[in-house]
Design a protein around this motif. Structure first.
Motif, PDB file in Angstrom:
ATOM      1  N   LEU A 191     -10.900 -13.043  25.356  1.00 11.88           N
ATOM      2  CA  LEU A 191      -9.418 -13.422  25.460  1.00 11.88           C
ATOM      3  C   LEU A 191      -8.657 -13.422  24.329  1.00 11.88           C
ATOM      4  N   GLU A 192      -7.543 -12.664  24.150  1.00  8.27           N
ATOM      5  CA  GLU A 192      -6.926 -12.746  22.935  1.00  8.27           C
ATOM      6  C   GLU A 192      -6.412 -13.810  22.516  1.00  8.27           C
ATOM      7  N   ASP A 193      -6.586 -14.118  20.860  1.00  4.52           N
ATOM      8  CA  ASP A 193      -6.111 -15.252  20.325  1.00  4.52           C
ATOM      9  C   ASP A 193      -4.902 -14.976  19.388  1.00  4.52           C
ATOM     10  N   THR A 194      -4.113 -15.840  19.417  1.00  5.48           N
ATOM     11  CA  THR A 194      -2.932 -15.645  18.179  1.00  5.48           C
ATOM     12  C   THR A 194      -2.871 -16.568  17.127  1.00  5.48           C
ATOM     13  N   LEU A 195      -2.606 -16.165  15.881  1.00  7.68           N
ATOM     14  CA  LEU A 195      -2.737 -16.865  14.646  1.00  7.68           C
ATOM     15  C   LEU A 195      -1.221 -16.943  14.154  1.00  7.68           C
ATOM     16  N   VAL A 196      -0.938 -18.151  13.610  1.00  5.93           N
ATOM     17  CA  VAL A 196       0.236 -18.273  12.885  1.00  5.93           C
ATOM     18  C   VAL A 196      -0.038 -19.190  11.567  1.00  5.93           C
ATOM     19  N   LEU A 197       0.394 -18.742  10.571  1.00  9.02           N
ATOM     20  CA  LEU A 197       0.183 -19.339   9.390  1.00  9.02           C
ATOM     21  C   LEU A 197       1.599 -19.799   8.431  1.00  9.02           C
ATOM     22  N   GLU A 198       1.662 -21.129   8.470  1.00  8.95           N
ATOM     23  CA  GLU A 198       2.919 -21.933   7.870  1.00  8.95           C
ATOM     24  C   GLU A 198       2.428 -22.825   7.083  1.00  8.95           C
ATOM     25  N   GLU A 199       3.044 -22.631   5.698  1.00 10.68           N
ATOM     26  CA  GLU A 199       3.068 -23.793   4.623  1.00 10.68           C
ATOM     27  C   GLU A 199       1.481 -24.224   4.706  1.00 10.68           C
ATOM     28  N   GLY A 200       0.477 -23.012   4.426  1.00 10.57           N
ATOM     29  CA  GLY A 200      -0.763 -23.614   4.017  1.00 10.57           C
ATOM     30  C   GLY A 200      -1.649 -24.072   5.252  1.00 10.57           C
ATOM     31  N   ILE A 201      -1.143 -24.194   6.646  1.00  7.52           N
ATOM     32  CA  ILE A 201      -1.550 -24.614   7.781  1.00  7.52           C
ATOM     33  C   ILE A 201      -2.136 -23.412   8.557  1.00  7.52           C
ATOM     34  N   LEU A 202      -2.944 -23.128   9.127  1.00  8.29           N
ATOM     35  CA  LEU A 202      -3.568 -21.962  10.014  1.00  8.29           C
ATOM     36  C   LEU A 202      -3.573 -22.528  11.422  1.00  8.29           C
ATOM     37  N   LYS A 203      -2.706 -22.171  12.138  1.00  8.74           N
ATOM     38  CA  LYS A 203      -2.830 -22.578  13.720  1.00  8.74           C
ATOM     39  C   LYS A 203      -3.286 -21.413  14.532  1.00  8.74           C
ATOM     40  N   VAL A 204      -4.059 -21.660  15.380  1.00 12.04           N
ATOM     41  CA  VAL A 204      -4.632 -20.764  16.235  1.00 12.04           C
ATOM     42  C   VAL A 204      -4.552 -21.369  18.035  1.00 12.04           C
ATOM     43  N   ARG A 205      -3.952 -20.294  18.759  1.00 16.16           N
ATOM     44  CA  ARG A 205      -3.810 -20.514  19.930  1.00 16.16           C
ATOM     45  C   ARG A 205      -5.037 -19.593  20.682  1.00 16.16           C
ATOM     46  N   PHE A 206      -6.018 -20.173  21.093  1.00 14.29           N
ATOM     47  CA  PHE A 206      -7.094 -19.273  21.891  1.00 14.29           C
ATOM     48  C   PHE A 206      -6.480 -18.770  23.189  1.00 14.29           C
ATOM     49  N   GLY A 207      -7.229 -17.775  23.492  1.00 13.15           N
ATOM     50  CA  GLY A 207      -6.779 -16.990  24.961  1.00 13.15           C
ATOM     51  C   GLY A 207      -7.043 -18.094  25.976  1.00 13.15           C
ATOM     52  N   ASN A 208      -7.754 -19.115  26.049  1.00 15.64           N
ATOM     53  CA  ASN A 208      -7.861 -20.157  27.103  1.00 15.64           C
ATOM     54  C   ASN A 208      -6.828 -21.088  27.015  1.00 15.64           C
ATOM     55  N   LYS A 209      -5.763 -21.214  26.100  1.00  9.48           N
ATOM     56  CA  LYS A 209      -4.850 -22.031  25.977  1.00  9.48           C
ATOM     57  C   LYS A 209      -5.185 -23.131  25.171  1.00  9.48           C
ATOM     58  N   THR A 210      -6.246 -23.388  24.790  1.00  8.24           N
ATOM     59  CA  THR A 210      -6.488 -24.490  23.720  1.00  8.24           C
ATOM     60  C   THR A 210      -6.059 -23.933  22.314  1.00  8.24           C
TER      61      THR A 210
END
Length: 285
Positions: free
Chosen positions: A37-56
């Motif tokens: 399942l595709e995951d999405t990544l966002v990098l903001e102010e040194g914090i890497l946020k990941v939303r896994f494909g299973n929504k966690t």
């Protein structure tokens, strides 16, 4: 006319397929937890946020590298995150991170800023870490005013061979202070053989010696300055730089001797005494 009309939709279809394949090739697909399942990544102010494909969701703070303050996400493969760190004057590095029940730093890479090297992006160090982010000792990334403490910035082997023009060496010493630490007795001996001191390069010789001492390598800097004075005993600035170098390592006797010689030459050559640094007379009292 009928045949031409039939060909047009086919041409459009081929073009659309080509365009979609091109867009797909440019698309960075992540599946960090390998669940298809595709995951999405966002990098903001040194914090890497990941939303896994299973929504966690998951997030963590990137390691701080003081001299490399700008970060962005690169792409290596679907199962790994590459974070690019960059500073000023082309210095940069990367950290590779992957997910295996926890976020793990795989390795750190740093790149050679050598102006004379064939490939200015030549990777000079890969430090394998393979530890969870939360367990990584911050000292691995610790930096002082001279550069990286715990990582070898440039290898002593062959360093001089990269430089055909001593002016470029001076420029790199100015831009990358840690380069001074790569000089030892063997390295400076190679430098002297490759770049023989002469009237045409005495200025850059002096400048290199000055940068070496300023960046903490007084021993090698003093070696070069003494060579300059032996060959060109009337070169005023060399005495000042040599005296400053001795003073910085606590050899005040040698420093005062060279400060006095510097003042004597300034007077005998009728130089502007207003240009004498104020600290000189204070130190020889």
């Amino acid at each position: 006319m009928i045949k031409l009309k039939n060909k047009i939709p086919k041409l459009i279809l081929v073009f659309c397929l080509f365009f979609l394949s091109f867009v797909s090739a440019q698309y960075n697909y992540y599946d960090l937890d390998r669940d298809n399942l595709e995951d999405t990544l966002v990098l903001e102010e040194g914090i890497l946020k990941v939303r896994f494909g299973n929504k966690t969701s998951s997030s963590f703070e990137l390691p701080e590298i003081t001299a490399l303050i700008n970060t962005k996400i690169g792409y290596t493969n679907p199962y790994e995150i590459t974070v690019y760190y960059s500073g000023d004057k082309v210095l940069y590095g990367t950290i590779n991170i992957f997910y295996k029940k926890d976020w793990i730093i795989k390795n750190v890479n740093f790149y050679n800023p050598c102006q004379e090297c064939k490939d200015q992006n030549f990777k000079i160090l890969t430090k394998n870490i393979n530890l969870p982010v939360k367990e990584v000792d911050p000292e691995i990334f610790e930096i002082d005013s001279k550069g990286f403490k715990s990582l070898t910035f440039l290898d002593n082997k062959g360093i001089i061979n990269s430089y055909k023009d001593p002016k470029k060496l001076y420029a790199d010493l100015s831009n990358y202070p840690l380069l001074a630490n790569s000089f030892n007795e063997s390295t400076i001996s190679d430098f002297k053989k490759k770049v023989a001191l002469s009237q045409s390069n005495v200025d850059v010789y002096n400048n290199i010696a000055y940068r070496l001492t300023e960046n903490g390598n007084q021993k090698v800097g003093i070696d070069l300055l003494q060579q300059i004075i032996e060959k060109y005993p009337a070169r005023i600035v060399a005495y000042l730089n040599l005296a400053d170098s001795y003073w910085s390592i606590g050899d005040k006797e040698s420093a005062i001797k060279n400060y006095k010689e510097y003042l004597s030459l300034m007077k005998s050559q009728k130089k502007d005494l207003n240009k004498v640094p104020k600290y000189v007379e204070q130190r020889i009292k």
